[in-house]
Design a protein around this motif. Structure first.
Motif, mmCIF file in Angstrom:
data_model
loop_
_atom_site.group_PDB
_atom_site.id
_atom_site.type_symbol
_atom_site.label_atom_id
_atom_site.label_comp_id
_atom_site.label_asym_id
_atom_site.label_seq_id
_atom_site.Cartn_x
_atom_site.Cartn_y
_atom_site.Cartn_z
ATOM 1 N N PHE A 1 0.840 -1.198 0.000
ATOM 2 C CA PHE A 1 0.000 0.000 0.000
ATOM 3 C C PHE A 1 0.875 1.248 0.000
ATOM 4 O O PHE A 1 1.937 1.288 0.638
ATOM 5 C CB PHE A 1 -0.898 0.001 1.240
ATOM 6 N N ALA A 2 0.427 2.271 -0.741
ATOM 7 C CA ALA A 2 1.131 3.560 -0.750
ATOM 8 C C ALA A 2 0.113 4.662 -0.998
ATOM 9 O O ALA A 2 -0.903 4.456 -1.674
ATOM 10 C CB ALA A 2 2.205 3.580 -1.826
ATOM 11 N N GLU A 3 0.368 5.834 -0.434
ATOM 12 C CA GLU A 3 -0.527 6.969 -0.635
ATOM 13 C C GLU A 3 0.272 8.263 -0.688
ATOM 14 O O GLU A 3 1.420 8.327 -0.255
ATOM 15 C CB GLU A 3 -1.590 7.049 0.462
ATOM 16 N N MET A 4 -0.370 9.311 -1.214
ATOM 17 C CA MET A 4 0.274 10.615 -1.349
ATOM 18 C C MET A 4 -0.794 11.694 -1.196
ATOM 19 O O MET A 4 -1.932 11.534 -1.655
ATOM 20 C CB MET A 4 0.954 10.728 -2.715
ATOM 21 N N ASP B 1 5.454 2.766 -5.752
ATOM 22 C CA ASP B 1 5.737 2.712 -4.312
ATOM 23 C C ASP B 1 4.977 1.567 -3.642
ATOM 24 O O ASP B 1 5.507 0.893 -2.753
ATOM 25 C CB ASP B 1 5.366 4.042 -3.657
ATOM 26 N N ALA B 2 3.730 1.344 -4.072
ATOM 27 C CA ALA B 2 2.932 0.256 -3.497
ATOM 28 C C ALA B 2 3.530 -1.098 -3.866
ATOM 29 O O ALA B 2 3.553 -2.033 -3.051
ATOM 30 C CB ALA B 2 1.489 0.353 -3.988
ATOM 31 N N LEU C 1 -5.131 -3.923 -6.905
ATOM 32 C CA LEU C 1 -6.295 -4.289 -6.094
ATOM 33 C C LEU C 1 -7.330 -3.170 -6.065
ATOM 34 O O LEU C 1 -8.510 -3.391 -6.298
ATOM 35 C CB LEU C 1 -5.857 -4.641 -4.670
ATOM 36 N N ASP C 2 -6.908 -1.960 -5.786
ATOM 37 C CA ASP C 2 -7.866 -0.852 -5.766
ATOM 38 C C ASP C 2 -7.159 0.490 -5.902
ATOM 39 O O ASP C 2 -5.953 0.595 -5.694
ATOM 40 C CB ASP C 2 -8.725 -0.863 -4.490
ATOM 41 N N TYR D 1 -3.018 3.683 -3.587
ATOM 42 C CA TYR D 1 -3.109 2.461 -4.377
ATOM 43 C C TYR D 1 -2.726 1.261 -3.518
ATOM 44 O O TYR D 1 -1.892 1.374 -2.608
ATOM 45 C CB TYR D 1 -2.158 2.508 -5.584
ATOM 46 N N ARG D 2 -3.339 0.113 -3.851
ATOM 47 C CA ARG D 2 -2.967 -1.154 -3.227
ATOM 48 C C ARG D 2 -2.622 -2.142 -4.358
ATOM 49 O O ARG D 2 -3.439 -2.364 -5.254
ATOM 50 C CB ARG D 2 -4.114 -1.711 -2.375
#
Length: 243
Positions: free
Chosen positions: A38-41, A163-164, A192-193, A234-235
């Motif tokens: 998992f990664a987010e920004m 990154d994910a 995944l999503d 994103y995953r």
């Protein structure tokens, strides 16, 4: 009797290689580990779209005299946008309408006052205050944030996916290390999503008469407060061979 035994033998001879081949195929399947990363920004929007509505009005509302027409207000808006250093493409018409206006319908006939809606694209919300301060406040019906976006959103999405995926690989490595195993080549990658959170639209100025006291753009103070951020996440799932 001999015929029956011979048939049974031939049948076994045919089935046994097939069974053996199936067993070998199962044994040949690689050992694998499947994990999700998992990664987010969070990014501050650099594209803010305001919905602005201008409407005609009377200088003398009680007697309905001195009508300020919509073209006059539109010229003020166009000039204010240009003075703010924005291109002509930043402003576009999104709708037109009008309403009936009267003081006393028993004595005065209703008159039709035109209104016009625009979409204004700016990079910072405080620029709107500067622009609206140059328009007669009585002619501004409302100004709302319609939507926000970022010019590099697609680039951000690519980086977050990477990154994910890296996070998934790191997870697989430390899980296998705990079992004294090593990570092999990648076997499968799946998304995944995807989640993109946009800040909710907000009312920029509910009462535009607040600008009546501002005689020039110099009186409008620019804010250092940033607009609410866009969150992108994103995953990713990946399967790796175990060496």
């Amino acid at each position: 009797m001999k015929t029956i035994l011979l048939s049974a033998f031939l049948c076994s001879a045919v089935l046994f290689p097939s069974f053996a081949q199936t067993t070998l195929l199962k044994e040949a399947s690689p050992r694998k580990i499947e994990v999700a990363g998992f990664a987010e920004m969070e990014v501050v929007p650099d594209e803010i779209y305001f919905s602005i509505s201008l409407r005609e009005y009377y200088e003398d509302e009680k007697n309905q005299k001195g009508k300020v027409i919509i073209s006059t207000l539109e010229k003020q808006l166009i000039k204010a946008v240009a003075d703010a250093g924005l291109s002509k493409e930043a402003l576009s018409i999104s709708g037109m309408g009008g309403y009936q206006n009267y003081v006393d319908k028993k004595k005065k006939p209703a008159t039709f006052l035109e209104s016009k809606q625009y979409e204004l694209k700016i990079d910072r919300p405080d620029k709107l205050d500067v622009i609206l301060s140059k328009i007669d406040s009585r002619g501004v019906q409302y100004a709302n944030v319609a939507r926000v976006d970022h010019s590099k959103k697609e680039d951000f999405k690519k980086q977050i996916k990477i990154d994910a995926l890296k996070a998934a690989k790191d997870k697989a490595e430390y899980l296998l290390a705990a079992l004294d195993q090593k990570l092999g080549q990648v076997l499968e990658i799946r998304e995944l999503d995807e989640n993109v959170f946009y800040p909710q639209p907000m009312l920029a100025k509910s009462n535009m008469r607040a600008f009546a006291q501002a005689e020039s753009a110099d009186m409008v103070q620019e804010s250092d407060v940033q607009y609410q951020k866009i969150k992108i996440s994103y995953r990713m799932q990946a399967a790796f061979e175990i060496n």
